[in-house]
Design an enzyme around this catalytic site. Structure first.
Site: not given
Ligand code: SAM
Ligand code: SF4
Ligand code: DTB
Length: 347
Positions: A68, A72, A75, A112, A143, A203, A275
């Site tokens: 990606c 973040c 992530c 989802c 979802c 959501c 959730r």
């Molecule tokens: N890429 C899309 C986005 O960022 O909207 C969808 C997937 S993203 C993984 C969805 C959510 O997963 C993030 O906003 C975050 O809140 C949660 N998330 C991601 N990595 C995580 C982690 N290591 N621990 C807990 N929650 C996580």
């Molecule tokens: Fe990409 Fe992860 Fe950020 Fe979603 S949360 S935009 S998958 S880096």
């Protein structure tokens, strides 16, 4: 030790009469309640709006994993972090349907699908739309979480029959820049508005344990509660620390602080389905039970979240049996003006 001063739960701890009246300071007052008072109040409000002892089950599938472009910090799927996670292109429809059938057979109500995208292209959206239609045809709620949506994309998803779109605000506006720099808070709010205007259920929640302060957690909840209307579904994630991400060594939050966050979420968004989301695999059964007491009434159900582990199906079944919880089909409650009046009456 100084004598503990009893705190009376008064009107000021309840939601004020106007819609957009939650602010960080008022939410901090809820956080500061004695733990048992907070839980009692949250469970009381929970029972006014939801079936007691009932938990909704959603299953999660990563339909496009890793690589990606976003940064973040939490992530494992960001290409900007040095994680060992796998990278996979968009899954084929058949494989998605196989996972959806398995989730349904195990009792999930909602399926989802998550994609590690900044934002889907028109072609990628076409493929997801096909998946949404096929999963819905299995009798599951749908979802998706695909990142930011451009003008017109939410409408297309709505027309395909999508039930929910997940897009989190993640943290407070003040702390956000410490975690994500490749898109800003307003970008997220814009996507949420597109989803809402297209008639898809929202959501939207956040993630705690990022090194944020309690004030930031309260700030996130103020943002969520003041969305008009607030989200139908609110995932609260506890950071899953993944090696290679910038947050891998961040000290976790006190489990009781996590439970407080669930309770305050319940109090400020009484009708939302809250959730207990990522982080359960590292959580004791006792803390999870306290989260249900605090008003959590949904979980991700299945051995895998997107890329990280979740408790096994059998483990969750045992926990539900031990606690007398039942899997519940939630009814979607629209946050109509009538509801706001109801909330005001509760204040
Ligand atoms: N890429 C899309 C986005 O960022 O909207 C969808 C997937 S993203 C993984 C969805 C959510 O997963 C993030 O906003 C975050 O809140 C949660 N998330 C991601 N990595 C995580 C982690 N290591 N621990 C807990 N929650 C996580
Ligand atoms: Fe990409 Fe992860 Fe950020 Fe979603 S949360 S935009 S998958 S880096
Ligand atoms: C949400 O708020 N949590 C889910 C879902 N929405 C998409 C994702 C959790 C991801 C946890 C880290 C992983 O498994 O990659």
């Amino acid at each position: 030790m100084a004598a503990m001063k009893p705190i009376t739960i008064t009107e000021k701890h309840r939601r004020p009469a106007t819609q957009a009246a939650w602010n960080t300071a008022r939410i901090l007052q809820l956080y500061e309640l004695p733990f048992m008072d907070l839980l009692h109040q949250a469970q009381t409000v929970h029972r006014e709006h939801h079936q007691a002892n009932a938990v909704q089950l959603s299953s999660l599938l990563s339909i496009k994993t890793g690589a990606c472009s976003e940064d973040c910090a939490y992530c494992p799927q960001s290409a900007q972090h040095d994680t060992e996670g796998k990278q996979e292109s968009l899954m084929a429809l058949d494989a998605v349907l196989e996972a959806a059938r398995k989730a349904k057979a195990n009792g999930a109500q909602r399926f989802c699908m998550g994609a590690a995208w900044r934002s889907p292209t028109a072609r990628q959206l076409d493929s997801v739309i096909e998946m949404v239609g096929a999963v819905k045809a299995l009798g599951l709620e749908t979802c998706v979480t695909l990142g930011m949506l451009k003008q017109g994309q939410a409408e297309r998803l709505h027309d395909a029959g999508l039930d929910y779109y997940n897009h989190n605000l993640d943290t407070s506006p003040e702390f956000y820049g410490n975690i994500i720099t490749t898109r800003n808070y307003q970008d997220r709010l814009d996507t949420l508005e597109r989803v809402r205007n297209a008639g898809i259920h929202v959501c939207c929640g956040g993630i705690v344990g990022l090194g944020e302060s309690r004030t930031d957690r309260a700030g996130l909840l103020a943002q969520l509660a003041n969305l008009t209307p607030y989200p139908e579904s609110v995932p609260i994630n506890n950071l899953v620390k993944v090696a290679g991400t910038p947050l891998e060594n961040t000290p976790g939050i006190d489990p009781f602080e996590f439970v407080r966050t669930i309770a305050v979420t319940r109090l400020v968004m009484p009708r939302a389905v809250v959730r207990l989301s990522a982080g359960r695999d590292a959580m004791s059964d006792a803390i999870q039970a306290l989260c249900f007491m605090a008003g959590a009434n949904s979980i991700f159900y299945g051995d895998q979240l997107l890329t990280t582990a979740n408790p096994q199906f059998s483990q969750d079944q045992q926990l539900f049996d031990r606690l007398g919880l039942v899997a519940a089909k939630t009814e979607i409650t629209h946050n109509t003006p009538l509801e706001h009046n109801t909330q005001a009456a509760l204040a």
